[in-house]
Design a protein around this motif. Sequence first.
Motif, short mmCIF file in Angstrom:
data_model
loop_
_atom_site.label_atom_id
_atom_site.label_comp_id
_atom_site.label_asym_id
_atom_site.label_seq_id
_atom_site.Cartn_x
_atom_site.Cartn_y
_atom_site.Cartn_z
N TYR A 9 8.03 -50.64 -14.86
CA TYR A 9 6.68 -51.12 -15.15
C TYR A 9 6.42 -52.46 -14.48
CZ TYR A 9 8.34 -54.64 -18.45
OH TYR A 9 8.95 -55.73 -19.00
N VAL A 10 5.15 -52.79 -14.37
CA VAL A 10 4.69 -54.08 -13.88
C VAL A 10 3.76 -54.65 -14.95
CG1 VAL A 10 3.35 -55.28 -12.10
CG2 VAL A 10 4.73 -53.32 -11.48
N ARG A 70 5.51 -53.82 -25.15
CA ARG A 70 4.04 -53.75 -25.20
C ARG A 70 3.48 -54.76 -26.21
NH1 ARG A 70 5.28 -48.19 -24.75
NH2 ARG A 70 4.62 -47.38 -22.73
N ALA A 71 4.23 -55.05 -27.25
CA ALA A 71 3.77 -55.98 -28.29
C ALA A 71 4.13 -57.43 -27.97
CB ALA A 71 4.37 -55.59 -29.64
N ASP A 72 4.91 -57.68 -26.94
CA ASP A 72 5.39 -59.01 -26.60
C ASP A 72 4.23 -59.84 -26.02
OD1 ASP A 72 6.61 -61.28 -25.43
OD2 ASP A 72 8.45 -60.16 -25.03
N PRO A 73 3.88 -60.96 -26.65
CA PRO A 73 2.75 -61.76 -26.18
C PRO A 73 3.02 -62.53 -24.88
CG PRO A 73 3.83 -62.87 -27.99
CD PRO A 73 4.49 -61.52 -27.86
N ARG A 74 4.26 -62.48 -24.37
CA ARG A 74 4.57 -63.21 -23.13
C ARG A 74 4.07 -62.50 -21.88
NH1 ARG A 74 10.83 -63.99 -24.26
NH2 ARG A 74 10.45 -61.82 -24.81
N HIS A 75 3.57 -61.27 -22.06
CA HIS A 75 2.98 -60.59 -20.91
C HIS A 75 1.88 -59.65 -21.36
CE1 HIS A 75 5.45 -56.74 -21.12
NE2 HIS A 75 5.96 -57.50 -22.03
N THR A 76 1.07 -59.24 -20.41
CA THR A 76 -0.09 -58.41 -20.72
C THR A 76 -0.35 -57.45 -19.56
OG1 THR A 76 -2.39 -58.49 -21.43
CG2 THR A 76 -1.75 -60.07 -19.75
N GLY A 77 -1.20 -56.49 -19.78
CA GLY A 77 -1.61 -55.58 -18.72
C GLY A 77 -0.48 -54.72 -18.19
N MET A 78 0.40 -54.26 -19.07
CA MET A 78 1.52 -53.45 -18.62
C MET A 78 1.02 -52.16 -17.95
SD MET A 78 4.66 -51.76 -20.77
CE MET A 78 5.43 -53.32 -21.17
N ARG A 79 1.59 -51.88 -16.78
CA ARG A 79 1.26 -50.66 -16.06
C ARG A 79 2.55 -49.93 -15.72
NH1 ARG A 79 0.08 -49.81 -10.15
NH2 ARG A 79 -0.64 -47.66 -10.11
N LEU A 80 2.69 -48.71 -16.23
CA LEU A 80 3.87 -47.91 -15.92
C LEU A 80 3.79 -47.39 -14.50
CD1 LEU A 80 4.49 -45.75 -19.12
CD2 LEU A 80 5.70 -47.79 -18.38
N ARG A 113 0.41 -55.78 -3.58
CA ARG A 113 0.83 -56.34 -4.87
C ARG A 113 1.96 -55.49 -5.44
NH1 ARG A 113 -4.83 -56.04 -7.67
NH2 ARG A 113 -4.29 -53.95 -7.05
N LEU A 114 2.67 -56.02 -6.42
CA LEU A 114 3.73 -55.24 -7.08
C LEU A 114 3.16 -53.94 -7.65
CD1 LEU A 114 5.76 -58.01 -8.95
CD2 LEU A 114 6.46 -56.72 -6.92
N THR A 115 1.92 -54.00 -8.14
CA THR A 115 1.31 -52.81 -8.73
C THR A 115 1.00 -51.74 -7.69
OG1 THR A 115 -0.85 -53.88 -8.59
CG2 THR A 115 0.30 -54.01 -10.70
N ASP A 116 1.04 -52.09 -6.40
CA ASP A 116 0.77 -51.13 -5.33
C ASP A 116 2.01 -50.34 -4.92
OD1 ASP A 116 -1.88 -52.01 -5.20
OD2 ASP A 116 -1.40 -53.51 -3.67
N LEU A 117 3.18 -50.75 -5.39
CA LEU A 117 4.42 -50.07 -5.02
C LEU A 117 4.47 -48.66 -5.60
CD1 LEU A 117 7.03 -52.91 -5.64
CD2 LEU A 117 6.19 -52.11 -3.42
#
Length: 137
Positions: A9-10, A70-80, A113-117
Amino acid sequence: MTDLHRVIYVSETVGTTGRTTLSIAHILGAAARNNRRDRITGVILFCEGRVLQAVEGMRGDVDRLMARLRADPRHTGMRLLSDAPVRGRRFHDPMALCGLTEPTLARLLAGRRLTDLTPREAEDMLASCIVAPAEAA
């Protein structure tokens, strides 16, 4: 048949998460402890406010970890990028750190971007850049 799965995930980091040595050390330490307990292996990459991570383990263990992430507030917008069964582990440490420098990563991404991989590109990038298990951090 195995119940072994790999998830890649990113996500976007929040605040100083993944941007300081102390933040990364805390994340790696907790991940190594928890992953050792849950028999999960993986690798993580921090870059320009994003995280790319691969985790492997039994389906139920990976699902529980992903729910916590997914519940961790240290990151957001998780994309598998990938969530698939695998025949064997590619990563063998409870949590390894990807040691690509930002200039090297920028060259490898070539404007993407990492999400483009693709899932394969992300997995290969993570496998090629492991520098140390978390306990060495």
